[in-house]
Design a protein around this motif. Structure first.
Motif, short mmCIF file in Angstrom:
data_model
loop_
_atom_site.label_atom_id
_atom_site.label_comp_id
_atom_site.label_asym_id
_atom_site.label_seq_id
_atom_site.Cartn_x
_atom_site.Cartn_y
_atom_site.Cartn_z
N ILE A 119 8.34 16.12 -0.29
CA ILE A 119 7.36 15.05 -0.53
C ILE A 119 7.75 14.22 -1.75
O ILE A 119 7.63 12.99 -1.74
CB ILE A 119 5.95 15.66 -0.67
N LEU A 120 8.24 14.88 -2.80
CA LEU A 120 8.70 14.14 -3.97
C LEU A 120 9.84 13.18 -3.60
O LEU A 120 9.90 12.05 -4.09
CB LEU A 120 9.17 15.11 -5.06
N GLN A 121 10.74 13.63 -2.74
CA GLN A 121 11.85 12.77 -2.30
C GLN A 121 11.32 11.55 -1.54
O GLN A 121 11.80 10.43 -1.73
CB GLN A 121 12.82 13.58 -1.44
N PHE A 122 10.31 11.77 -0.70
CA PHE A 122 9.69 10.67 0.03
C PHE A 122 9.03 9.68 -0.93
O PHE A 122 9.17 8.46 -0.78
CB PHE A 122 8.66 11.23 1.02
N LEU A 123 8.30 10.20 -1.92
CA LEU A 123 7.62 9.34 -2.89
C LEU A 123 8.63 8.51 -3.68
O LEU A 123 8.40 7.33 -3.96
CB LEU A 123 6.77 10.19 -3.84
N ILE A 165 0.87 -1.19 0.00
CA ILE A 165 0.00 0.00 0.00
C ILE A 165 0.89 1.22 0.00
O ILE A 165 1.69 1.42 0.93
CB ILE A 165 -0.94 0.01 1.22
N SER A 166 0.80 2.04 -1.03
CA SER A 166 1.63 3.24 -1.10
C SER A 166 0.97 4.39 -0.36
O SER A 166 -0.26 4.44 -0.22
CB SER A 166 1.90 3.62 -2.56
N VAL A 167 1.79 5.30 0.13
CA VAL A 167 1.32 6.46 0.89
C VAL A 167 1.76 7.73 0.17
O VAL A 167 2.92 7.88 -0.20
CB VAL A 167 1.87 6.45 2.33
N SER A 168 0.81 8.65 -0.02
CA SER A 168 1.11 9.90 -0.71
C SER A 168 0.17 10.98 -0.17
O SER A 168 -0.45 10.81 0.88
CB SER A 168 0.92 9.72 -2.24
N ILE A 188 -0.81 9.76 -10.71
CA ILE A 188 -2.21 9.35 -10.60
C ILE A 188 -3.08 10.59 -10.59
O ILE A 188 -2.84 11.52 -9.81
CB ILE A 188 -2.46 8.53 -9.33
N VAL A 189 -4.07 10.64 -11.48
CA VAL A 189 -5.06 11.73 -11.46
C VAL A 189 -6.14 11.32 -10.48
O VAL A 189 -6.96 10.45 -10.77
CB VAL A 189 -5.63 11.99 -12.87
N ALA A 190 -6.13 11.96 -9.31
CA ALA A 190 -7.01 11.56 -8.22
C ALA A 190 -8.44 12.04 -8.42
O ALA A 190 -9.38 11.46 -7.85
CB ALA A 190 -6.47 12.07 -6.88
N GLU A 191 -8.62 13.09 -9.19
CA GLU A 191 -9.96 13.60 -9.51
C GLU A 191 -9.91 14.27 -10.88
O GLU A 191 -8.97 14.99 -11.19
CB GLU A 191 -10.45 14.66 -8.51
N THR A 192 -10.94 14.03 -11.68
CA THR A 192 -11.16 14.80 -12.89
C THR A 192 -12.62 14.66 -13.28
O THR A 192 -13.32 13.78 -12.79
CB THR A 192 -10.24 14.35 -14.05
N GLY A 193 -13.08 15.51 -14.17
CA GLY A 193 -14.47 15.44 -14.61
C GLY A 193 -14.91 16.75 -15.23
O GLY A 193 -14.11 17.68 -15.41
N SER A 208 3.33 7.18 -5.74
CA SER A 208 2.92 8.01 -6.88
C SER A 208 2.59 9.43 -6.45
O SER A 208 2.18 9.66 -5.30
CB SER A 208 1.68 7.39 -7.55
N PHE A 209 2.74 10.35 -7.38
CA PHE A 209 2.32 11.73 -7.17
C PHE A 209 0.84 11.81 -7.53
O PHE A 209 0.42 11.35 -8.60
CB PHE A 209 3.13 12.67 -8.06
N LEU A 210 0.03 12.37 -6.62
CA LEU A 210 -1.42 12.41 -6.81
C LEU A 210 -1.87 13.84 -7.10
O LEU A 210 -1.50 14.77 -6.39
CB LEU A 210 -2.13 11.92 -5.54
N ILE A 211 -2.69 14.00 -8.13
CA ILE A 211 -3.09 15.35 -8.55
C ILE A 211 -4.58 15.38 -8.92
O ILE A 211 -5.07 14.48 -9.61
CB ILE A 211 -2.23 15.82 -9.76
N ASN A 212 -5.28 16.38 -8.40
CA ASN A 212 -6.64 16.68 -8.86
C ASN A 212 -6.51 17.58 -10.08
O ASN A 212 -5.93 18.67 -9.99
CB ASN A 212 -7.44 17.39 -7.78
#
Length: 377
Positions: free
Chosen positions: A191-195, A156-159, A268-273, A201-205
């Motif tokens: 945070i990028l270094q941690f990922l 399970i990844s954490v971001s 990962i695109v966490a939200e779009t629409g 993964s980097f998560l983006i809305n």
């Protein structure tokens, strides 16, 4: 035998053309949050929601409120879950490792691996909604990650989730994009270094609708994936031509990560629409027609596996906002795939229904039968 060999070669050639090689198409999921109020006529129980998602053949769900009852409802369904830690909890998890462990004990341990949990987002767009929380994001992520490791849970990844609109000042040209300062250096770089260290993964809305509304020179067709001769934008620095706003925004994020030396992080695109109705009459482009056009085209684009100009494998996962529309209220946008009574809003199916797969299976079966007949001759 020569004629048999010829026919066999012909049949396998036809099969190879009809069945294209598997592409790295993104996993397409939806977001779901428990509504504040529920219609008197429909009881949206966790089991009912899980059953509906399985029937729609949706492979992944982002639970915005990570209700334990909802997590339990997805046990043995093979639907992948993306859990979220609410912003108000972030400082608590950052300051107290035992609280982070307690959160994991409540939301992960009782269900995993019977429930397929893949990602935990510690906070959602905290820079925008809870700026005082932002300095605590990294420590909270580390504590949740360590809690999972202590329990020997490694898959399970954490971001944390950011919003494009609040961390990338401009989408064009993508090659010149950088994270907005000072948050880029102070919050995002560590945070990028941690990922990178934790293979996360980097998560983006990412909402093309928001960029379209804020930038009038962008034609509506460019935001809606329309294939017309004038729906493109050229990045003169890289010589790349963009045919839609979604890819442009994704590549702007990739360029921003590259500036900080993390261009290869999965995205990962966490939200779009696209909303089917707006807050007021001024949102003339928030319509059912445009919403359906956007969603149809987005799903087709993602399933093609064509990626983006700067990343051929594209994004790894995309979550459409949202599964169930909230009950109609004045002053809110509507985004749902389903009405609040769980009937479909649109004429298309979210899943392709396996039509392509069934065609391939039938074709392969036909080829095998023909080959067997020739071998028995």
């Amino acid at each position: 035998m020569d004629s048999i060999a010829f026919y066999l070669l012909l049949l396998f050639s036809i099969t190879a053309v009809a069945i294209p090689p598997t592409s790295s198409a993104a996993t397409i999921g939806v977001t779901y949050s428990t509504p504040g109020s529920i219609s008197d006529s429909v009881q949206l129980s966790p089991d009912k929601i899980a059953e509906k998602i399985v029937s729609m053949k949706i492979p992944a769900v982002r639970l915005l409120d990570s209700n334990p009852a909802m997590i339990r409802a997805f046990a043995y369904t093979n639907v992948s879950l993306f859990l979220s830690v609410p912003n108000p909890l972030v400082p608590l998890l950052a300051s107290n490792r035992s609280l982070a462990m307690r959160w994991v004990y409540r939301h992960v341990l009782p269900f995993y691996p019977r429930t397929k949990i893949s990602v935990i987002s510690v906070g959602n767009d905290a820079i925008s909604y809870s700026p005082d929380v932002s300095p605590f994001l990294l420590r909270a992520m580390q504590n949740v990650h360590l809690s999972l490791t202590d329990l020997r849970i490694y898959k399970i990844s954490v971001s944390t989730t950011f919003s494009f609109f609040n961390i990338v000042p401009t989408a064009f040209p993508p090659s010149a994009a950088q994270f907005q300062q000072p948050n880029g250096e102070v919050i995002i770089r560590p945070i990028l270094q941690f990922l990178e260290r934790t293979n996360s993964s980097f998560l983006i809305n990412l909402y093309p609708y928001n960029i379209y509304r804020s930038n009038f020179p962008i034609p509506i067709g460019f935001a809606l994936f329309e294939e017309t001769p004038f729906n493109f934008r050229d990045d003169l620095t890289t010589g790349v031509r963009y045919r839609n706003l979604f890819d442009m925004m994704v590549d702007a994020v990739i360029s921003s990560m590259a500036v900080m030396g993390h261009e290869n992080l999965p995205l990962i695109v966490a939200e779009t629409g696209w909303p089917s109705s707006g807050i007021d009459a001024g949102e003339v482009d928030a319509t059912m027609l445009y919403s359906e056009m956007f969603l149809r085209a987005l799903l087709t684009h993602l399933r093609s596996g064509s990626g983006t100009p700067l990343r051929k494998e594209g994004v790894s996962e995309v979550y459409v906002f949202e599964l169930v529309e909230k009950e109609a209220k004045q002053g809110i946008r509507n985004w749902g795939l389903l009405h609040h009574n769980m009937t479909s809003k649109y004429s298309f199916e979210f899943s392709d229904g396996g039509e392509t797969r069934r065609f391939k299976e039938l074709l392969i079966g036909f080829v095998v039968e023909v080959v067997m007949l020739y071998l028995l001759m």
